[in-house]
Design an enzyme around this catalytic site. Structure first.
Site, PDB file in Angstrom:
ATOM      1  N   CYS A  13      72.055  79.023  -4.822  1.00  0.00           N
ATOM      2  CA  CYS A  13      71.382  79.550  -3.622  1.00  0.00           C
ATOM      3  C   CYS A  13      70.237  78.626  -3.158  1.00  0.00           C
ATOM      4  O   CYS A  13      69.195  78.543  -3.823  1.00  0.00           O
ATOM      5  CB  CYS A  13      70.849  80.969  -3.868  1.00  0.00           C
ATOM      6  N   GLY A  14      70.454  77.998  -2.022  1.00  0.00           N
ATOM      7  CA  GLY A  14      69.458  77.045  -1.512  1.00  0.00           C
ATOM      8  C   GLY A  14      68.148  77.707  -1.133  1.00  0.00           C
ATOM      9  O   GLY A  14      67.066  77.217  -1.486  1.00  0.00           O
ATOM     10  N   THR A  15      68.229  78.845  -0.421  1.00  0.00           N
ATOM     11  CA  THR A  15      66.976  79.506  -0.045  1.00  0.00           C
ATOM     12  C   THR A  15      66.353  80.199  -1.269  1.00  0.00           C
ATOM     13  O   THR A  15      65.131  80.294  -1.380  1.00  0.00           O
ATOM     14  CB  THR A  15      67.195  80.512   1.109  1.00  0.00           C
ATOM     15  N   ASP A  73      75.911  85.180  -4.876  1.00  0.00           N
ATOM     16  CA  ASP A  73      76.016  83.771  -4.492  1.00  0.00           C
ATOM     17  C   ASP A  73      76.651  82.994  -5.642  1.00  0.00           C
ATOM     18  O   ASP A  73      76.145  83.018  -6.760  1.00  0.00           O
ATOM     19  CB  ASP A  73      74.621  83.233  -4.185  1.00  0.00           C
ATOM     20  N   CYS A  97      70.300  79.254   5.485  1.00  0.00           N
ATOM     21  CA  CYS A  97      71.224  79.282   4.362  1.00  0.00           C
ATOM     22  C   CYS A  97      71.319  77.863   3.819  1.00  0.00           C
ATOM     23  O   CYS A  97      71.766  76.955   4.527  1.00  0.00           O
ATOM     24  CB  CYS A  97      72.592  79.782   4.830  1.00  0.00           C
ATOM     25  N   GLY A  98      70.860  77.698   2.585  1.00  0.00           N
ATOM     26  CA  GLY A  98      70.797  76.356   2.003  1.00  0.00           C
ATOM     27  C   GLY A  98      72.169  75.809   1.677  1.00  0.00           C
ATOM     28  O   GLY A  98      72.513  74.681   2.072  1.00  0.00           O
ATOM     29  N   HIS A  99      72.983  76.602   0.978  1.00  0.00           N
ATOM     30  CA  HIS A  99      74.313  76.086   0.628  1.00  0.00           C
ATOM     31  C   HIS A  99      75.093  75.850   1.917  1.00  0.00           C
ATOM     32  O   HIS A  99      75.881  74.915   2.029  1.00  0.00           O
ATOM     33  CB  HIS A  99      75.066  77.048  -0.313  1.00  0.00           C
TER      34      HIS A  99
END
Ligand code: PYC
Length: 313
Positions: free
Chosen positions: A235-237, A231, A85-87
């Site tokens: 969204c990081g991913t 999101d 999870c990027g964020h």
């Protein structure tokens, strides 16, 4: 626990060591299995109503077992567990800074899908160098009941994404119900048609993209998460998956900045480096964003509380 939000998307960090609850001393994937099969009620109790909501993403902060890592993370949401999870990783970095456990500089986080190098830039800002990302298939068409044929790309950015650029929608916050309906229908249609990521993995994130509102940015997105919440961040991913697609199409050079705007207008700055031979199409995405701490609390579980383990679905 410590709550934060990254570009609008919340992260709840569970300080596992302080909680007195142990998942044992196995590998991170063994501990994830423990949590999933033996203690899933805890996921719901921590994250779902009445203590949380569908929007929250949780992160168990654990001791790493991978050499050279500073921490290990298991991400979870209202319906299950996330690979990466990027964020959330940016939120964890800000949380560690808030707790006085990290100073600006490098950090290494172990996740169930690989190690993520993090550069803490300040108390609130971090860059993550994500797990390797790639486009799995381009130009995939699926028949979506009520909407017709929808064409998109399948990509891995730490989670599986179906990315759609051709659609009739304005990516406005006021259109969230409509966008959720459309993306949920795509997700179900992919499942019905047996369209998956590699090795039959479910595609559980759907990303629509369009032109940005702010001309300083390159794109705007709307991302539907596995539990039907959208999101709030870019969204990081999802941005990692997008970078992999841009790289595969030769539309973005290594090191070139891509400013991804989310549905709230908040921005992640992305770029990529090839992970090896460009012919293999595998990239290491870098994502920069800001997170802010919103609360600190101790969760209490009263045995007389009928909703101690969350409100059942
Ligand atoms: O930032 O990667 C992300 C993410 C996944 C689900 C929600 N946020």
């Amino acid at each position: 626990m410590v709550d934060s939000h990254t570009a609008g998307e919340p992260t709840r960090v569970v300080l596992a060591a302080e909680s007195g609850f142990s998942l044992g001393a196995g590998s991170l994937n063994e501990r994830l299995q423990q949590l999933r099969s033996g203690h899933d009620a805890l996921r719901r109790a921590v994250l779902c109503e009445p203590r949380g909501s569908d929007v929250l993403v949780g992160a168990w902060l654990l001791e790493p077992d991978a050499p050279g890592c500073d921490a290990a993370l298991i991400f979870f949401n209202n319906v299950g567990y996330l690979g990466m999870c990027g964020h959330g990783t940016i939120g964890v970095a800000a949380t560690l800074a808030h707790l006085g456990r990290a100073r600006p500089g490098p950090l290494r986080m172990q996740t169930p899908v690989g190690t993520v190098q993090v550069e803490l830039l300040s108390a609130n800002r971090a860059t993550i160098h994500n797990v390797p990302a790639r486009r799995h298939r381009g130009n995939v068409t699926v028949d979506v009941p009520g909407h017709g044929a929808v064409t998109g790309e399948i990509a891995w950015g730490g989670n599986w994404f179906f990315l759609v650029g051709h659609h009739p929608y304005n990516l406005d916050k006021g259109a969230v119900d409509e966008l959720t309906g459309f993306t949920w229908a795509i997700r179900q249609a992919l499942q019905t048609a047996g369209i998956t990521g590699a090795n039959g993995a479910a595609i559980d994130h759907i990303e629509l993209y369009a032109s940005p509102r702010d001309p300083a940015n390159h794109s705007r997105n709307f991302v539907l998460c596995p539990g039907k919440a959208y999101d709030r961040s870019p969204c990081g991913t999802g941005t990692s998956a997008k970078l992999a697609c841009l790289a595969a199409d030769g539309k973005l050079a290594p090191g070139e900045i891509w400013r991804q705007e989310g549905i709230l207008g908040t921005v992640f700055e992305g770029s990529y480096a090839w992970a090896g031979d460009p012919a293999e199409g595998i990239v290491i995405p870098s994502i920069t964003g800001a997170a802010y701490i919103t609360g600190e609390a101790t969760l209490l579980f009263d045995p007389d509380d009928p909703f101690s383990a969350g409100i059942p679905e």
